[in-house]
Design a protein around this motif. Sequence first.
Motif, short mmCIF file in Angstrom:
data_model
loop_
_atom_site.label_atom_id
_atom_site.label_comp_id
_atom_site.label_asym_id
_atom_site.label_seq_id
_atom_site.Cartn_x
_atom_site.Cartn_y
_atom_site.Cartn_z
N VAL A 159 0.82 -1.26 0.11
CA VAL A 159 0.00 -0.10 0.02
C VAL A 159 0.68 1.69 0.14
N CYS A 160 1.06 1.92 -1.18
CA CYS A 160 0.76 3.65 -1.24
C CYS A 160 2.51 3.25 -0.56
N TRP A 161 2.99 4.08 0.90
CA TRP A 161 4.14 4.47 0.95
C TRP A 161 5.08 3.68 0.46
N TYR A 182 -0.30 -2.39 -5.96
CA TYR A 182 0.35 -0.99 -4.77
C TYR A 182 -0.82 -0.26 -4.74
N PRO A 183 -2.32 0.28 -4.24
CA PRO A 183 -3.45 0.91 -4.16
C PRO A 183 -2.54 2.09 -3.75
N THR A 184 -2.99 3.36 -3.79
CA THR A 184 -2.02 4.73 -3.85
C THR A 184 -2.53 5.84 -3.88
N ALA A 185 -2.43 6.57 -2.94
CA ALA A 185 -3.07 8.04 -3.22
C ALA A 185 -1.94 8.93 -2.98
N ILE A 186 -1.21 9.72 -3.73
CA ILE A 186 -0.42 10.26 -3.61
C ILE A 186 -0.32 11.64 -4.95
#
Length: 301
Positions: A159-161, A182-186
């Motif tokens: 996940v993300c980071w 990779y599910p992501t929020a960036i």
Amino acid sequence: MTSNLNERKLKIGLVQQAVASNDKHENWAKSAAKVRQLAQDGCECILLQELHSTLYFCQNEDVNAFDLAEPIPGEATAFFGALAKECNVVLVTSLFEKRAAGLYHNTAVVFDRSDEIAGMYRKMHIPDDPGFYEKFYFTPGDMGFEPIETSVGKLGVLVCWDQWYPEAARLMAMNGAEILFYPTAIGWDRNDTADEQQRQQGAWETIQRAHAVANSLPVVVANRVGFEASPDDADVGIEFWGHSFIAGPQGEILSMGSDSEETELSVELDLNRTENVKRIWPYFRDRRIDAYSDLNKRWGK
């Protein structure tokens, strides 16, 4: 050089979505429509982005945001489990998990053509940066780097980071992952120059393509898109940069979304090619595991 292997194809999809409110039912319905479309187009495995139920609440520290968390199992897993069963797909979702009062995780949940949970992964690396105050909300994961067994293969869900850490990708690969997710929020800080924004986005893409190369595995990345204002008026908010992509086992880009539009991506992966790449580039054979003990230290000499 190639080998004679039985044909193994897998059509895989992802959803790049903008989030406009904390109305989780509205956001779930929007995600479900996109999942149904991808399933109709033949996708057997679909990835949703990080924390897709709500706005990205980690832009500030607010104890009231814990009200957004969900138990597992709970309403969210019931909804997405039913969706995976309806569409006959392997579905990788992302939830703000309430494990207990005062104990919360950033958790990916996988369903395998069923409303039953096939497996979970709790985000291991937790950032604490301006606009990304995740250490206030999330306890680091305690499930290790174990792939999730599904009908389409072993999925290495991170996940993300986590995506900045080669150790995480390597351990998933060593434990048998056949694809990395990779599910992501960036996104971008609007105060940064255009050049700096492009350097950041380029580094983000490069590191994940490098995980594909170093482990000879396809990589699937779903990032959110669109501007989300900060709850604090003094902050500029985040422009999530999208650019979701699917890369092959040599890091080659097979499909990529834009930096500003919602989209669904789909690619037919040739899993035989993954095995052929591993045979031709045998990185795992040549690892000097006798010389890597210092990797367990925080820093070198």
